[in-house]
Motif scaffolding. Structure first.
Motif, mmCIF file in Angstrom:
data_model
loop_
_atom_site.group_PDB
_atom_site.id
_atom_site.type_symbol
_atom_site.label_atom_id
_atom_site.label_comp_id
_atom_site.label_asym_id
_atom_site.label_seq_id
_atom_site.Cartn_x
_atom_site.Cartn_y
_atom_site.Cartn_z
ATOM 1 N N LYS A 170 0.830 -1.205 0.000
ATOM 2 C CA LYS A 170 0.000 0.000 0.000
ATOM 3 C C LYS A 170 0.866 1.257 0.000
ATOM 4 O O LYS A 170 0.599 2.223 -0.710
ATOM 5 N N GLU B 98 2.553 1.611 -3.485
ATOM 6 C CA GLU B 98 1.589 2.077 -4.496
ATOM 7 C C GLU B 98 1.396 3.593 -4.390
ATOM 8 O O GLU B 98 1.374 4.295 -5.401
ATOM 9 N N HIS C 273 4.270 0.558 -9.069
ATOM 10 C CA HIS C 273 3.110 -0.253 -9.434
ATOM 11 C C HIS C 273 3.353 -1.708 -9.052
ATOM 12 O O HIS C 273 4.408 -2.262 -9.328
ATOM 13 N N THR C 274 2.360 -2.308 -8.389
ATOM 14 C CA THR C 274 2.518 -3.668 -7.861
ATOM 15 C C THR C 274 1.337 -4.543 -8.280
ATOM 16 O O THR C 274 0.316 -4.042 -8.748
#
Ligand code: TMP
Ligand code: ASP
Length: 248
Positions: A55, A58, A63-64
């Protein structure tokens, strides 16, 4: 949900919509699966910490593949084509880097003292194989020649890893924790976009040292080294690092 694989510590499922679900178990292995055990709370701690860092990353524009935490020890992630290399970032000399240096196999980066625990002034990026029985260090030439990644992808992954380090290192230091090193993995979407994959920021995949102990000249590990080196109770170490990272 269908079980599609078992990793060393996670069980992997495919959800009905095509996403992947990771179940973080209490299993722990080291030395390429030679040493095995189970520790209470381990799965929950790693699941919550991976969620915590996904979190944060991000928000910081990394970007995950993370989508949602769906139970105490499960997360839902996008299904990616996982790249066949593991990426290691090192801030301090430890683990296999120190062992390879002691055996005379490698030089340490410029400006780094030849002792275990020495800081590496600008950090260091390394790659290992992922899908071979024993993880083996590989250089960028082999990665490109084997067509595991293009040169552009390698540069992109190196930049993402450096940024992930900057973000985690600074936050951990505020909690008196030194991030000595860590491992990350990446995958590609069907459109070719590279995303951070697997898990990140857990004591399975990072070396966390207590800073006050380090200043006194001791290594107080709050990570899987407790298990690798028989340094005490893994559950206790994982619960401690969990509290220190997540409590503000
Ligand atoms: P190493 O010193 O054993 O090469 O490990 C460097 C970092 O990468 C350490 O934080 C542990 C992590 N790591 C994994 O998470 N999985 C692996 O298979 C390996 C080799 C390392
Ligand atoms: N050899 C690595 C370690 O000790 C990976 C593993 O076998 O879990 O962490």
């Amino acid at each position: 949900m269908k079980l599609i694989g078992k990793g060393k510590s996670k069980d992997i499922y495919r959800a009905d919509n095509g996403d992947i679900v990771f179940e973080f178990t209490d299993r722990v292995t080291a030395f390429d699966g030679v040493k095995k055990a189970e520790y209470a709370h381990k799965g929950e701690v790693c699941c919550e910490l991976a969620t915590y860092w996904f979190k944060i990353l991000e928000k910081e524009s990394i970007h995950t593949h993370f989508k949602k935490k769906i139970s105490t020890n499960r997360i839902r992630v996008a299904n990616l084509n996982i790249l066949p290399v593991e990426v290691i970032w090192r801030n301090y000399v430890a683990g296999s880097l120190w062992r390879r240096f002691e055996r005379g196999e490698i030089k340490l980066p410029e400006g780094t003292d030849a002792r275990e625990g020495a800081p590496i002034p600008n950090g260091m990026l390394e790659f290992t194989t992922k899908f071979e029985t024993v993880d083996r260090p590989v250089n960028t030439e082999e990665i490109i020649n084997s067509k595991w990644m293009t040169e552009d992808e390698l540069i992109n992954i190196g930049e993402m890893t450096r940024k992930i380090n900057d973000i985690m290192f600074k936050r951990l230091l505020r909690k008196d924790i030194i991030l000595a090193d860590f491992k990350v993995e990446f995958g590609k979407t069907p459109k070719g976009k590279i995303l951070l994959a697997d898990e990140v920021g857990t004591p399975d995949g990072c070396r966390f040292w207590d800073k006050q102990a380090y200043v006194r000249g001791e290594f107080l590990s709050l990570d899987k080294d407790v298990f690798r080196k028989n340094k005490g109770d893994l559950s206790a170490a994982y619960l401690e690092i969990f509290d220190r990272i997540t409590k503000d």
